[in-house]
Write a protein that holds these residues in place. Structure first.
Motif, PDB file in Angstrom:
ATOM      1  N   LYS A 265       0.815  -1.391   0.330  1.00 17.19           N
ATOM      2  CA  LYS A 265      -0.295   0.449  -0.461  1.00 17.19           C
ATOM      3  C   LYS A 265       0.985   1.473   0.261  1.00 17.19           C
ATOM      4  N   SER A 266       1.567   1.557  -0.575  1.00 18.46           N
ATOM      5  CA  SER A 266       2.743   2.819  -1.133  1.00 18.46           C
ATOM      6  C   SER A 266       3.105   3.053  -2.298  1.00 18.46           C
ATOM      7  N   LYS A 267       1.878   3.098  -2.932  1.00 19.71           N
ATOM      8  CA  LYS A 267       1.270   3.681  -3.881  1.00 19.71           C
ATOM      9  C   LYS A 267       0.703   5.149  -4.042  1.00 19.71           C
ATOM     10  N   GLU A 268       0.977   6.087  -4.315  1.00 19.04           N
ATOM     11  CA  GLU A 268       0.005   6.927  -3.845  1.00 19.04           C
ATOM     12  C   GLU A 268      -0.291   7.595  -5.368  1.00 19.04           C
ATOM     13  N   LYS A 269      -1.801   7.900  -5.394  1.00 15.91           N
ATOM     14  CA  LYS A 269      -2.211   9.041  -7.194  1.00 15.91           C
ATOM     15  C   LYS A 269      -1.336  10.272  -7.037  1.00 15.91           C
ATOM     16  N   ASN A 270      -0.309  10.725  -8.184  1.00 15.71           N
ATOM     17  CA  ASN A 270      -0.808  11.841  -8.129  1.00 15.71           C
ATOM     18  C   ASN A 270      -1.738  13.300  -8.181  1.00 15.71           C
ATOM     19  N   PRO A 271      -1.457  14.161  -6.963  1.00 21.38           N
ATOM     20  CA  PRO A 271      -2.672  15.044  -7.171  1.00 21.38           C
ATOM     21  C   PRO A 271      -2.092  16.208  -7.986  1.00 21.38           C
ATOM     22  N   GLU A 272      -1.040  16.367  -8.764  1.00 19.85           N
ATOM     23  CA  GLU A 272      -1.047  16.958  -9.745  1.00 19.85           C
ATOM     24  C   GLU A 272      -0.820  16.967 -10.770  1.00 19.85           C
ATOM     25  N   HIS A 273      -1.434  15.439 -11.633  1.00 20.56           N
ATOM     26  CA  HIS A 273      -1.238  15.763 -12.803  1.00 20.56           C
ATOM     27  C   HIS A 273      -1.903  14.344 -12.658  1.00 20.56           C
ATOM     28  N   ASN A 274      -2.495  14.085 -13.876  1.00 18.70           N
ATOM     29  CA  ASN A 274      -3.625  13.259 -13.797  1.00 18.70           C
ATOM     30  C   ASN A 274      -4.135  13.701 -15.581  1.00 18.70           C
ATOM     31  N   SER A 275      -4.048  11.974 -16.628  1.00 16.72           N
ATOM     32  CA  SER A 275      -3.943  12.025 -17.748  1.00 16.72           C
ATOM     33  C   SER A 275      -3.988  10.711 -18.090  1.00 16.72           C
ATOM     34  N   THR A 276      -4.932  10.480 -19.437  1.00 19.62           N
ATOM     35  CA  THR A 276      -5.299   9.113 -19.725  1.00 19.62           C
ATOM     36  C   THR A 276      -4.828   8.955 -21.724  1.00 19.62           C
ATOM     37  N   ALA A 277      -4.648   8.887 -22.105  1.00 15.70           N
ATOM     38  CA  ALA A 277      -3.904   8.119 -23.580  1.00 15.70           C
ATOM     39  C   ALA A 277      -4.616   7.019 -24.727  1.00 15.70           C
ATOM     40  N   LEU A 278      -5.020   7.534 -25.445  1.00 17.53           N
ATOM     41  CA  LEU A 278      -5.837   6.747 -26.206  1.00 17.53           C
ATOM     42  C   LEU A 278      -4.755   6.544 -27.514  1.00 17.53           C
ATOM     43  N   PHE A 279      -4.973   5.610 -28.542  1.00 18.32           N
ATOM     44  CA  PHE A 279      -3.419   4.972 -29.587  1.00 18.32           C
ATOM     45  C   PHE A 279      -3.523   3.940 -30.459  1.00 18.32           C
ATOM     46  N   GLY A 280      -3.299   4.524 -32.043  1.00 23.20           N
ATOM     47  CA  GLY A 280      -3.287   3.177 -32.543  1.00 23.20           C
ATOM     48  C   GLY A 280      -1.941   3.174 -33.516  1.00 23.20           C
ATOM     49  N   HIS A 281      -1.737   2.267 -33.622  1.00 24.30           N
ATOM     50  CA  HIS A 281      -0.791   2.441 -35.434  1.00 24.30           C
ATOM     51  C   HIS A 281      -0.835   2.294 -36.848  1.00 24.30           C
ATOM     52  N   PHE A 282      -0.781   3.241 -37.155  1.00 19.25           N
ATOM     53  CA  PHE A 282      -0.801   3.522 -38.680  1.00 19.25           C
ATOM     54  C   PHE A 282      -0.064   3.533 -39.959  1.00 19.25           C
ATOM     55  N   ARG A 283       0.053   3.181 -40.888  1.00 20.66           N
ATOM     56  CA  ARG A 283       0.857   2.407 -42.122  1.00 20.66           C
ATOM     57  C   ARG A 283       0.220   3.564 -43.010  1.00 20.66           C
ATOM     58  N   LYS A 284       1.040   3.825 -44.329  1.00 21.99           N
ATOM     59  CA  LYS A 284       1.107   4.908 -44.933  1.00 21.99           C
ATOM     60  C   LYS A 284       0.480   6.681 -44.256  1.00 21.99           C
ATOM     61  N   VAL A 285       1.585   6.689 -43.593  1.00 22.25           N
ATOM     62  CA  VAL A 285       1.137   7.884 -43.063  1.00 22.25           C
ATOM     63  C   VAL A 285       2.189   9.378 -43.524  1.00 22.25           C
ATOM     64  N   ARG A 286       2.019  10.503 -43.262  1.00 26.86           N
ATOM     65  CA  ARG A 286       2.758  11.381 -44.452  1.00 26.86           C
ATOM     66  C   ARG A 286       3.776  11.633 -43.184  1.00 26.86           C
ATOM     67  N   ARG A 287       5.179  11.210 -43.494  1.00 30.07           N
ATOM     68  CA  ARG A 287       5.942  12.027 -42.324  1.00 30.07           C
ATOM     69  C   ARG A 287       6.580  12.478 -42.550  1.00 30.07           C
ATOM     70  N   LEU A 288       8.149  13.374 -41.361  1.00 23.98           N
ATOM     71  CA  LEU A 288       9.279  14.495 -41.746  1.00 23.98           C
ATOM     72  C   LEU A 288       9.665  13.241 -42.854  1.00 23.98           C
ATOM     73  N   GLU A 289      10.125  15.134 -43.832  1.00 26.56           N
ATOM     74  CA  GLU A 289      11.427  13.937 -44.702  1.00 26.56           C
ATOM     75  C   GLU A 289      12.987  14.462 -44.165  1.00 26.56           C
ATOM     76  N   GLY A 290      13.529  13.686 -44.882  1.00 24.77           N
ATOM     77  CA  GLY A 290      15.144  13.257 -44.586  1.00 24.77           C
ATOM     78  C   GLY A 290      15.818  12.921 -43.661  1.00 24.77           C
ATOM     79  N   LYS A 291      16.482  13.727 -42.786  1.00 15.95           N
ATOM     80  CA  LYS A 291      16.793  13.806 -42.061  1.00 15.95           C
ATOM     81  C   LYS A 291      16.042  13.325 -40.162  1.00 15.95           C
ATOM     82  N   ARG A 292      15.022  14.171 -40.298  1.00  9.15           N
ATOM     83  CA  ARG A 292      14.494  14.125 -39.122  1.00  9.15           C
ATOM     84  C   ARG A 292      12.872  13.516 -39.068  1.00  9.15           C
ATOM     85  N   GLU A 293      12.921  12.361 -40.371  1.00  7.25           N
ATOM     86  CA  GLU A 293      12.051  11.553 -40.973  1.00  7.25           C
ATOM     87  C   GLU A 293      11.820  10.858 -39.070  1.00  7.25           C
ATOM     88  N   GLY A 294      12.531   9.962 -38.341  1.00  6.67           N
ATOM     89  CA  GLY A 294      12.922   9.435 -37.301  1.00  6.67           C
ATOM     90  C   GLY A 294      12.063  10.112 -36.590  1.00  6.67           C
TER      91      GLY A 294
END
Ligand SMILES: Cc1cc2nc3c(=O)[nH]c(=O)nc-3n(C[C@H](O)[C@H](O)[C@H](O)COP(=O)(O)OP(=O)(O)OC[C@H]3O[C@@H](n4cnc5c(N)ncnc54)[C@H](O)[C@@H]3O)c2cc1C
Length: 453
Positions: free
Chosen positions: A187-216
């Motif tokens: 019972k040593s886990k405490e919710k952070n009172p200063e922050h609280n967020s959630t996430a939604l995510f997925g993986h995509f193919r055929k996305v337009r990316r940045l070009e050249g060295k910035r692609e990654g």
């Protein structure tokens, strides 16, 4: 004929296997410490409840992680699966331009890049490396109970066929990630009172990316209810996720996939990059409230690593690095506990401080990440009095070494306070919005949604 009448009356005593160190969880933290301790010649058991390769989110790594891979002997293997990441792109719907920063501009110029990786590949590679270094590894094995005694702990685990195995370990390492196995038990886990967020995510193919060295590069795109990550992977797939405030996810009245696409539409630049994209496996994932700290992370016979101790918002991609760094320091702490018990108390205090430092340094920025002043400073990075170099060192993960960037970071924060003061009304509105954003919404739908198509 043997007399079986007495044998059947004796209850079956489980076989207790022995080991020096028992590690719960085969993610980056667990596999790293298991490899390091096994390499010291210790008898290490590493168990993972799933089977590698298994899915995990958290694909963007930091430059400071590169040296840890080198020291573990897996640098070239990670390089072979990774997409080179040289910097970060910031996109804001309130700014017409986009901002690009590079790790090469950090205070220390010797760590200019990292990688984006599929976690199923990275985590498997680290797990197999632990076995190669001598750890006894077991998959499909879930730890159910740990009972501490004077000489260590009795650990009980369940295999997939329902059978149980029991070990006596001299030391237990909890690297169970957000399952927080020991944190829940103690019972040593405490919710952070200063922050609280959630996430939604997925993986995509055929996305337009940045070009050249910035692609990654990773892109961080702010939108009205939080921020997006855009992480290009080496096989052409791109990971896209929205980290949003709980109230926003709570409003959801549509299937998760439709809600995710509506959310993407709120960030025109991102929507444009995904115009022709295909959602891989038609799957959108959600994960609920996620910021917590532990009250402590060490005991006489245990320690907690990585997410098993604390979790902060993933905006700065610090999770894997903090987990692996904690494993390197954790391996020293275990060695002290087992070999030099007289020094253990002091080593524990130092370890506790180290474990708080990472989350603390990133949290200052995370709490202010959607504040207009910080957004302006990220959108117009300026190296006045070396503040940008200092910031880039933090963003590269260079927080535990000897790089003298702390003065620069203090100047960054002073600038932030001065600009906030000069725009008092806007600051007040931003602060009020932050308080509203992080309000507790109770249990979220998102906490129960996984792999909803
Ligand atoms: C939405 C989101 C986005 C993120 N993005 C990033 C990012 O871009 N970059 C980054 O660096 N980090 C990111 N992170 C954080 C990162 O994923 C974690 O910080 C990192 O995985 C922590 O490593 P760990 O080894 O501590 O835990 P984990 O990687 O979670 O490993 C724990 C392992 O323990 C196993 N386990 C749990 N309980 C038991 C048990 N009882 N018995 C046996 N095994 C058990 C689990 O199956 C798991 O494999 C993100 C996190 C989230 C939620």
């Amino acid at each position: 004929m043997p007399d079986t009448s007495t044998a059947s009356a004796i209850p079956e005593v489980p076989t207790i296997e022995g080991c020096d160190v028992f590690v719960i969880g085969g993610g980056p933290a667990g596999s790293t410490i298991a490899a390091l301790l096994a390499q010291q010649g210790r008898d290490v058991v590493l168990v993972e409840k799933e089977h590698h390769p298994r899915f995990h989110i958290g694909e963007s790594l930091l430059p400071a992680n590169v040296d840890l891979f080198r020291r573990l002997g897996v640098h070239d293997q990670v390089d072979a699966i990774g997409m080179k990441k040289w910097g970060i792109e910031f996109v804001s719907i309130e700014h017409a331009h986009r901002s690009y920063v590079e790790f090469a501009d950090a205070w220390d110029k010797t760590m200019p890049s990292a990688w984006q990786v599929r976690r199923s590949e990275l985590d498997e590679l680290l797990f197999r490396n632990a076995a190669t270094r001598g750890a006894r590894t077991l998959e499909g094995c879930k730890v159910r109970d740990v009972q501490f005694d004077d000489s260590g702990a009795i650990v009980q685990a369940q295999l997939e066929d329902g059978s149980r195995r029991t070990w006596h370990a001299r030391f237990v390492v909890d690297a169970s990630g957000r399952d927080t196995f020991l944190g829940n038990k103690l019972k040593s886990k405490e919710k952070n009172p200063e922050h609280n967020s959630t996430a939604l995510f997925g993986h995509f193919r055929k996305v337009r990316r940045l070009e050249g060295k910035r692609e990654g590069n990773i892109s961080i795109c702010w939108f009205p209810h939080g921020w997006f990550w855009f992480i290009p992977l080496a096989d052409g797939t791109t990971s896209v996720g929205a980290v949003c405030w709980p109230y926003y996810l709570k409003q959801r009245e549509k299937p998760l996939k439709d809600f995710f696409f509506d959310t993407i539409a709120m960030c025109p630049e991102l929507a444009d990059r995904l115009k022709a994209a295909e959602l891989v496996d038609d799957a959108v994932h959600a994960t609920g409230n996620f910021s917590y700290n532990g009250t402590h992370c060490t005991g006489d016979r245990y320690l907690m690593l990585g997410d098993a101790f604390a979790f902060i918002d993933p905006m700065f991609s610090s999770g894997v690095y903090l987990a692996m760094h904690s494993a390197f320091d954790g391996a020293d702490l275990v060695a002290t506990a087992l070999d030099r018990p007289a020094e253990h108390a002091k080593a524990r205090r130092e370890f506790e401080q180290m474990m708080r430092k990472g989350p603390r340094e990133y949290s200052w920025f995370i709490y202010r990440a959607t504040n207009p002043t910080i957004r302006d400073m990220f959108m117009h990075p300026n190296n006045f009095m070396r503040v940008k170099e200092a910031l880039m060192s933090l963003l590269a993960g260079d927080i535990y070494g000897s790089t003298p960037m702390w003065g620069g970071l203090r100047r960054f924060k002073m600038l932030y306070y001065a600009i906030s003061w000069a725009n008092a009304k806007r600051t007040w509105r931003g602060w009020r919005r932050h308080k509203e954003n992080i309000r507790d919404m109770g249990k979220l739908q998102g906490e129960t949604i996984q792999n909803e198509g």
